[in-house]
Design a protein around this motif. Structure first.
Motif, mmCIF file in Angstrom:
data_model
loop_
_atom_site.group_PDB
_atom_site.id
_atom_site.type_symbol
_atom_site.label_atom_id
_atom_site.label_comp_id
_atom_site.label_asym_id
_atom_site.label_seq_id
_atom_site.Cartn_x
_atom_site.Cartn_y
_atom_site.Cartn_z
ATOM 1 N N ILE A 7 0.823 -1.204 0.000
ATOM 2 C CA ILE A 7 0.000 0.000 0.000
ATOM 3 C C ILE A 7 0.858 1.254 0.000
ATOM 4 O O ILE A 7 0.388 2.325 -0.333
ATOM 5 C CB ILE A 7 -0.977 0.033 1.192
ATOM 6 N N PHE A 8 2.134 1.123 0.370
ATOM 7 C CA PHE A 8 3.021 2.276 0.452
ATOM 8 C C PHE A 8 3.798 2.510 -0.842
ATOM 9 O O PHE A 8 4.447 3.512 -0.992
ATOM 10 C CB PHE A 8 4.037 2.096 1.581
ATOM 11 N N LEU A 31 8.780 -0.737 6.872
ATOM 12 C CA LEU A 31 7.399 -0.892 7.332
ATOM 13 C C LEU A 31 6.531 -1.583 6.284
ATOM 14 O O LEU A 31 5.691 -2.429 6.621
ATOM 15 C CB LEU A 31 6.798 0.463 7.703
ATOM 16 N N ALA A 32 6.731 -1.250 5.014
ATOM 17 C CA ALA A 32 5.969 -1.896 3.945
ATOM 18 C C ALA A 32 6.253 -3.393 3.912
ATOM 19 O O ALA A 32 5.339 -4.207 3.742
ATOM 20 C CB ALA A 32 6.308 -1.252 2.597
ATOM 21 N N ASN A 36 3.429 -6.204 4.613
ATOM 22 C CA ASN A 36 3.147 -7.289 3.671
ATOM 23 C C ASN A 36 3.242 -8.645 4.344
ATOM 24 O O ASN A 36 2.397 -9.521 4.109
ATOM 25 C CB ASN A 36 4.101 -7.223 2.484
ATOM 26 N N SER A 37 4.241 -8.848 5.170
ATOM 27 C CA SER A 37 4.395 -10.117 5.882
ATOM 28 C C SER A 37 3.206 -10.375 6.798
ATOM 29 O O SER A 37 2.698 -11.501 6.875
ATOM 30 C CB SER A 37 5.684 -10.126 6.711
ATOM 31 N N ALA A 38 2.767 -9.352 7.493
ATOM 32 C CA ALA A 38 1.623 -9.504 8.398
ATOM 33 C C ALA A 38 0.356 -9.840 7.623
ATOM 34 O O ALA A 38 -0.432 -10.693 8.051
ATOM 35 C CB ALA A 38 1.432 -8.224 9.216
ATOM 36 N N LEU A 48 -3.803 -3.868 11.435
ATOM 37 C CA LEU A 48 -2.449 -3.365 11.198
ATOM 38 C C LEU A 48 -2.406 -1.844 11.291
ATOM 39 O O LEU A 48 -1.488 -1.268 11.891
ATOM 40 C CB LEU A 48 -1.952 -3.806 9.821
ATOM 41 N N ALA A 49 -3.397 -1.196 10.706
ATOM 42 C CA ALA A 49 -3.434 0.267 10.733
ATOM 43 C C ALA A 49 -3.570 0.792 12.157
ATOM 44 O O ALA A 49 -2.878 1.738 12.551
ATOM 45 C CB ALA A 49 -4.578 0.779 9.854
#
Length: 92
Positions: A7-8, A31-32, A36-38, A48-49
């Protein structure tokens, strides 16, 4: 560190102009990758947000204090409304 679509991604590669921006861009890439891993592990984007916002705000409070963090957050509605956090907007 691998670079993956996230998303980033729209913010990647805009040619940072100073060392602080370079460091923030590298941090965003880390962070991206974690995001993605999460997601691959099945975590929902909303969870996550919320976790990311909590971690960021707690860090700002720790570094700059309650009042400075509140002042920063008070500016967010206008910045959001003007599209600053909209990854789909087109910059001209």
């Amino acid at each position: 560190m691998s670079t993956t679509k996230s998303i980033f991604s729209p913010t990647l590669g805009r040619g940072p102009s100073d060392q602080g921006q370079v460091e923030r861009q590298i941090a965003l890439e880390y962070l991206a990758e974690a995001w993605n891993s999460a997601e691959e592990d099945g975590l929902e984007k909303a969870a996550l947000a919320h976790a990311a916002l909590f971690a960021a705000l707690a860090t700002f409070v720790n570094l700059h204090g309650d009042e400075a963090t509140a002042d920063l957050i008070a500016q967010l509605p206008d910045r959001i409304r003007t599209g600053e956090y909209n990854l789909d907007r087109v910059l001209q």
